[in-house]
Design a protein around this motif. Structure first.
Motif, mmCIF file in Angstrom:
data_model
loop_
_atom_site.group_PDB
_atom_site.id
_atom_site.type_symbol
_atom_site.label_atom_id
_atom_site.label_comp_id
_atom_site.label_asym_id
_atom_site.label_seq_id
_atom_site.Cartn_x
_atom_site.Cartn_y
_atom_site.Cartn_z
ATOM 1 N N ASN A 127 21.601 36.267 -11.252
ATOM 2 C CA ASN A 127 23.087 35.304 -10.572
ATOM 3 C C ASN A 127 24.224 36.487 -10.178
ATOM 4 N N ARG A 131 26.462 33.325 -7.158
ATOM 5 C CA ARG A 131 26.480 32.605 -5.754
ATOM 6 C C ARG A 131 25.580 31.345 -5.763
ATOM 7 N N LEU A 132 25.578 30.800 -7.095
ATOM 8 C CA LEU A 132 24.799 29.830 -6.995
ATOM 9 C C LEU A 132 26.152 28.540 -7.536
ATOM 10 N N HIS A 134 28.231 28.026 -6.390
ATOM 11 C CA HIS A 134 28.755 26.804 -5.867
ATOM 12 C C HIS A 134 27.755 25.803 -5.504
ATOM 13 N N ASP A 135 26.468 25.865 -5.799
ATOM 14 C CA ASP A 135 25.021 25.023 -5.049
ATOM 15 C C ASP A 135 25.385 23.682 -6.690
ATOM 16 N N GLY A 136 26.287 24.441 -7.895
ATOM 17 C CA GLY A 136 26.688 22.912 -8.698
ATOM 18 C C GLY A 136 26.301 23.886 -9.887
ATOM 19 N N ARG A 140 19.547 26.830 -11.735
ATOM 20 C CA ARG A 140 19.094 26.463 -10.639
ATOM 21 C C ARG A 140 17.904 27.551 -10.021
ATOM 22 N N ARG A 141 18.041 28.577 -10.721
ATOM 23 C CA ARG A 141 16.363 28.849 -10.214
ATOM 24 C C ARG A 141 15.478 28.459 -10.611
#
Length: 145
Positions: A127, A131-132, A134-136, A140-141
């Motif tokens: 990551n 960057r991820l 921002h999605d919480g 994430r992946r």
């Protein structure tokens, strides 16, 4: 007359600790009644219900979902094959999602857990620059939508 079981007999026959049976009862998953001497007794149906609880817990079904499913059964009757088919069908979508998540985890991991640590350059879950974020929070992946 139907067979009555003591808590010790149910524990021995089901492979579940007495304390777990008491917990299941407090949680509304199984029911007992009291004798004139105030001793707990269970009907024969409790063995099948405990088996359903154990199997459902082993695959990750929450106790709340197990209770809701068992509440749909007639009280005092041993759950049948048709009952189990109906209960398990209700859990199928959730189990399919969990299976997909586990497959993605198994196939996508090498030496990290998708934590976004940015320290393993070869990690497919890297990551870069968070960057991820921002999605919480959290991974994430590897999360199956």
């Amino acid at each position: 007359m139907a067979r009555e079981w003591t808590v010790g007999e149910v524990a021995a026959r089901s492979g579940v600790a007495v304390s777990a049976l008491h917990f299941y009862e407090r949680s509304g998953l199984i029911r007992s009644y009291r004798t004139a001497g105030n001793q707990r007794r269970y009907g024969s149906d409790v063995l099948r219900r405990v088996a359903v609880i154990k199997v459902a817990q082993d695959v990750g079904i929450s106790l709340a979902d197990i209770r809701a499913a068992l509440d749909s059964l007639p009280e005092g009757r041993t759950p049948t094959r048709d009952d189990w088919g109906r209960l398990s069908a209700g859990w199928r979508d959730d189990l399919d999602k969990r299976i997909a998540q586990l497959k993605k985890l198994r196939d996508g991991l090498t030496d990290c857990i998708g934590c976004g640590c940015m320290s393993i350059d070869r990690c497919p879950l890297r990551n870069k620059e968070d960057r991820l974020g921002h999605d919480g929070p959290g991974p994430r992946r590897l999360v199956v939508p």
